[in-house]
Design an enzyme around this catalytic site. Structure first.
Site, PDB file in Angstrom:
ATOM      1  N   ARG A  78       0.862  -1.190   0.000  1.00  0.00           N
ATOM      2  CA  ARG A  78       0.000   0.000   0.000  1.00  0.00           C
ATOM      3  C   ARG A  78       0.897   1.238   0.000  1.00  0.00           C
ATOM      4  NH1 ARG A  78      -4.782   0.789  -1.560  1.00  0.00           N
ATOM      5  NH2 ARG A  78      -5.579  -0.938  -0.299  1.00  0.00           N
ATOM      6  N   GLN A 102      -7.602  -8.765  -7.840  1.00  0.00           N
ATOM      7  CA  GLN A 102      -7.609  -7.315  -8.043  1.00  0.00           C
ATOM      8  C   GLN A 102      -6.246  -6.832  -8.532  1.00  0.00           C
ATOM      9  OE1 GLN A 102     -10.046  -4.932  -7.254  1.00  0.00           O
ATOM     10  NE2 GLN A 102      -8.934  -3.071  -6.737  1.00  0.00           N
ATOM     11  N   ARG A 107       2.065  -7.102  -9.168  1.00  0.00           N
ATOM     12  CA  ARG A 107       2.401  -6.482  -7.877  1.00  0.00           C
ATOM     13  C   ARG A 107       2.503  -7.515  -6.750  1.00  0.00           C
ATOM     14  NH1 ARG A 107      -2.932  -3.754  -5.187  1.00  0.00           N
ATOM     15  NH2 ARG A 107      -4.257  -5.598  -5.321  1.00  0.00           N
ATOM     16  N   HIS A 186       0.842   2.647 -10.460  1.00  0.00           N
ATOM     17  CA  HIS A 186      -0.075   3.140  -9.418  1.00  0.00           C
ATOM     18  C   HIS A 186       0.685   4.019  -8.417  1.00  0.00           C
ATOM     19  CE1 HIS A 186      -3.219   3.284  -6.493  1.00  0.00           C
ATOM     20  NE2 HIS A 186      -3.830   2.171  -6.857  1.00  0.00           N
ATOM     21  N   ASP A 230     -11.880   8.961  -7.590  1.00  0.00           N
ATOM     22  CA  ASP A 230     -11.407   7.797  -8.339  1.00  0.00           C
ATOM     23  C   ASP A 230     -11.843   7.991  -9.788  1.00  0.00           C
ATOM     24  OD1 ASP A 230     -10.462   5.390  -9.195  1.00  0.00           O
ATOM     25  OD2 ASP A 230     -11.649   4.149  -7.818  1.00  0.00           O
ATOM     26  N   GLU A 292      -1.700   8.248 -11.656  1.00  0.00           N
ATOM     27  CA  GLU A 292      -1.322   6.918 -12.135  1.00  0.00           C
ATOM     28  C   GLU A 292      -1.355   6.865 -13.659  1.00  0.00           C
ATOM     29  OE1 GLU A 292      -3.905   4.128 -10.113  1.00  0.00           O
ATOM     30  OE2 GLU A 292      -4.265   5.593  -8.523  1.00  0.00           O
TER      31      GLU A 292
END
Length: 316
Positions: A78, A102, A107, A186, A230, A292
């Site tokens: 995170r 997800q 990652r 990201h 978002d 991003e």
């Protein structure tokens, strides 16, 4: 003392080499650090090839990393710059990626460190260091292979200069059938106060507002953050036009993209931050904004033997 007529001349002094970039592994080989003679540094976790630190010459951190981020490989990090591939979010209606977790597997996979390269010249400001990381279908864990059974290879490069940080990805289709994918860098940028932030460079751009039922809108003026945000923008001015983050009227970051057509702007705000177990401190949303660079509206198709390359450069 007798003076010798043929005494040797003093040896010519060899000028020392200019200071070089330094690259080191942690003792457990879980991460790579690099620093420039001018003081800038980066730290990259091999898990996810995640950049978890970028400091300027004054030692000031430029990336936001949650205090509760898992750095032991137990889950995606995170903060920093997680790498999203081959799906953005989830895509239950897209057969090839419908079973993936997800944001895909990049990652959550351990990458191989492929080596470093550096440039030196007469001026210390021209010094840079590039770290290369690799992931392929051959090195992917068995679970990820079963969920996405394509033959591919990726080289991810992280380049540090005194002026900026660049991250680039090259995806090659090594198989015999086309591959469809999405990719996103990201990036969590560290700021002082979200209430003083403006984002420019996306004016007149169409975007999908994921907080408002994925409705399509057009940006009018600069972006300010006053609640959960978002949005997936397709910038009207193209990838080479910078997206600029200003704080209190002063530009603090500039993001330029290469062959990445979309930009996601994200901040979880209070309620969502509180709902995420690995987001600490809970008011950390005031200290970060995600800008991003990616290609996530629709799918990129890569034919056999073809390669896709995309990159971003962040200047502070």
């Amino acid at each position: 003392m007798v003076d010798r007529p043929k005494k040797p001349l003093a040896l010519a002094t060899t000028p020392g080499l200019p200071p070089q970039p330094q690259v080191n592994f942690t003792h457990d080989n879980s991460r790579v650090t690099a620093s420039l003679p001018t003081g800038e540094s980066i730290e990259v976790l091999l898990y996810g090839a995640t950049v978890i630190s970028w400091k300027n010459r004054f030692g000031i951190e430029r990336l936001w990393l949650s205090d509760a981020a898992k750095l032991d490989g137990s889950k995606a990090v995170r903060g920093g710059i997680p790498l999203v591939f081959p799906v953005f979010g989830t895509a239950p209606d897209h057969a090839a990626t419908s079973k993936l977790p997800q944001h895909g597997f990049a990652r959550n996979s351990r990458w191989e460190f492929l080596g470093k390269s550096s440039s030196e010249s007469t001026g210390p400001s021209d010094t840079s260091v590039k770290l290369d990381f690799g992931l392929s279908s051959a090195t992917l864990d068995e679970q990820a292979k079963s969920l996405w059974p394509y033959t591919f290879s990726i080289i991810y490069s992280v380049t540090l200069t005194p002026e900026n940080l660049s991250t680039s990805i090259v995806v090659t289709n090594d198989g015999e059938q086309p591959i469809e994918f999405q990719v996103l860098l990201h990036t969590y940028l560290r700021i002082d106060d979200i209430s003083k932030i403006q984002v420019t460079g996306l004016e007149e751009s169409e975007y999908i507002d994921k907080v408002d039922a994925a409705s399509t809108k057009t940006q009018s003026g600069a972006i300010t953050i006053t609640g959960e945000t978002d949005r997936v923008y397709t910038p009207a001015k193209g990838p080479s036009h910078p997206v600029v983050v200003s704080e209190d009227g002063e530009a603090v970051y500039s993001v330029v993209r290469d062959n990445l057509k979309d930009v996601v702007v994200w901040n979880p705000w209070q309620q969502k931050a509180e709902s995420m177990g690995d987001f600490e401190p809970k008011d950390g949303y005031k200290k970060m904004i995600c800008i991003e660079a990616g290609s996530v509206r629709g799918w990129t198709t890569l034919d056999p033997s073809d390669a896709f390359e995309g990159a971003q450069t962040i200047s502070d």
